[in-house]
Design an enzyme around this catalytic site. Structure first.
Site, PDB file in Angstrom:
ATOM      1  N   SER A  19     -18.441  43.514  15.059  1.00 15.36           N
ATOM      2  CA  SER A  19     -19.163  44.372  14.120  1.00 15.36           C
ATOM      3  C   SER A  19     -18.151  45.200  13.323  1.00 15.36           C
ATOM      4  O   SER A  19     -17.032  45.440  13.778  1.00 15.36           O
ATOM      5  CB  SER A  19     -20.171  45.262  14.854  1.00 15.36           C
TER       6      SER A  19
ATOM      7  N   ILE B 291     -17.611  48.484  12.049  1.00 14.89           N
ATOM      8  CA  ILE B 291     -16.973  49.747  12.452  1.00 14.89           C
ATOM      9  C   ILE B 291     -16.160  49.538  13.723  1.00 14.89           C
ATOM     10  O   ILE B 291     -15.033  50.025  13.840  1.00 14.89           O
ATOM     11  CB  ILE B 291     -18.015  50.868  12.623  1.00 14.89           C
ATOM     12  N   CYS B 292     -16.700  48.781  14.661  1.00 17.95           N
ATOM     13  CA  CYS B 292     -15.994  48.527  15.923  1.00 17.95           C
ATOM     14  C   CYS B 292     -14.670  47.818  15.667  1.00 17.95           C
ATOM     15  O   CYS B 292     -13.636  48.189  16.227  1.00 17.95           O
ATOM     16  CB  CYS B 292     -16.856  47.694  16.865  1.00 17.95           C
ATOM     17  N   THR B 293     -14.705  46.825  14.813  1.00 18.31           N
ATOM     18  CA  THR B 293     -13.483  46.087  14.493  1.00 18.31           C
ATOM     19  C   THR B 293     -12.469  47.007  13.833  1.00 18.31           C
ATOM     20  O   THR B 293     -11.288  46.987  14.189  1.00 18.31           O
ATOM     21  CB  THR B 293     -13.795  44.868  13.608  1.00 18.31           C
TER      22      THR B 293
ATOM     23  N   LEU C 130     -10.969  49.311  16.622  1.00 21.01           N
ATOM     24  CA  LEU C 130     -10.071  48.632  17.548  1.00 21.01           C
ATOM     25  C   LEU C 130      -8.818  48.118  16.847  1.00 21.01           C
ATOM     26  O   LEU C 130      -7.732  48.111  17.443  1.00 21.01           O
ATOM     27  CB  LEU C 130     -10.803  47.498  18.270  1.00 21.01           C
TER      28      LEU C 130
END
Length: 164
Positions: free
Chosen positions: A52, A54-56, A59
């Site tokens: 997804s 924002i998660c990518t 991280l």
């Protein structure tokens, strides 16, 4: 009991208190137990889903600044409700060298223990917990849905570990 009552009873581990221990599989199916990291700092990064946006972004920012965590003698453990198979593909695609842990079954069990599981959506919230070498929570933050974490906050919190 309604979802509103359940949400009100969610408890995030207290600063200074013990971090709930757990064991989850990483993206390679290897068991990773929090208590095995005693003697070093650990950064738990709960995130909703692999692949997804924002998660990518979050991280990848950690990946690109991993030296900052290593300098603080901190191991990054990123945790989502995805399966180890999804996490393996995600780590390979994005070049993550840190462990991605599968909180897949019981679904969100570790996220629940840390007070960051959203039962209505079936995913972890964006929660971060920094655990010191003795296994105590030294920092925590839970960001609202759709709001990325600030890397500078990690830097500040990690710098504070030396002041204990």
């Amino acid at each position: 009991m309604t979802a509103a009552l359940d949400a009100a009873s969610v408890v995030v581990p207290a600063i200074g208190g013990p971090a709930p221990d757990f064991e989850l599989s990483n993206q390679f199916g290897e068991p990773v137990r929090l208590s095995a990291f005693r003697g070093q700092n650990v950064v738990l990064v709960f995130y909703p889903f692999a692949f997804s946006g924002i998660c990518t972004g979050e991280l990848c920012e950690i990946r690109d600044n991993l030296a900052m965590f290593e300098d603080a003698k901190a191991t990054v453990l990123a945790i989502s409700v995805d399966s180890k198979f999804s996490l393996r593909a995600y780590a390979a695609q994005e070049g993550y060298s840190f462990d991605l842990l599968a909180d897949f079954w019981p679904h969100g069990g570790v996220a629940s223990a840390y007070g960051v599981f959203d039962a209505d959506s079936g995913m972890a919230k964006r929660g971060t917990f920094i655990i010191d070498a003795a296994g105590h929570v030294r920092y925590s933050v839970v960001n609202p849905r759709g709001q990325a974490r600030d890397l500078q906050e990690y830097r500040t919190a990690l710098a504070g570990l030396g002041e204990a």
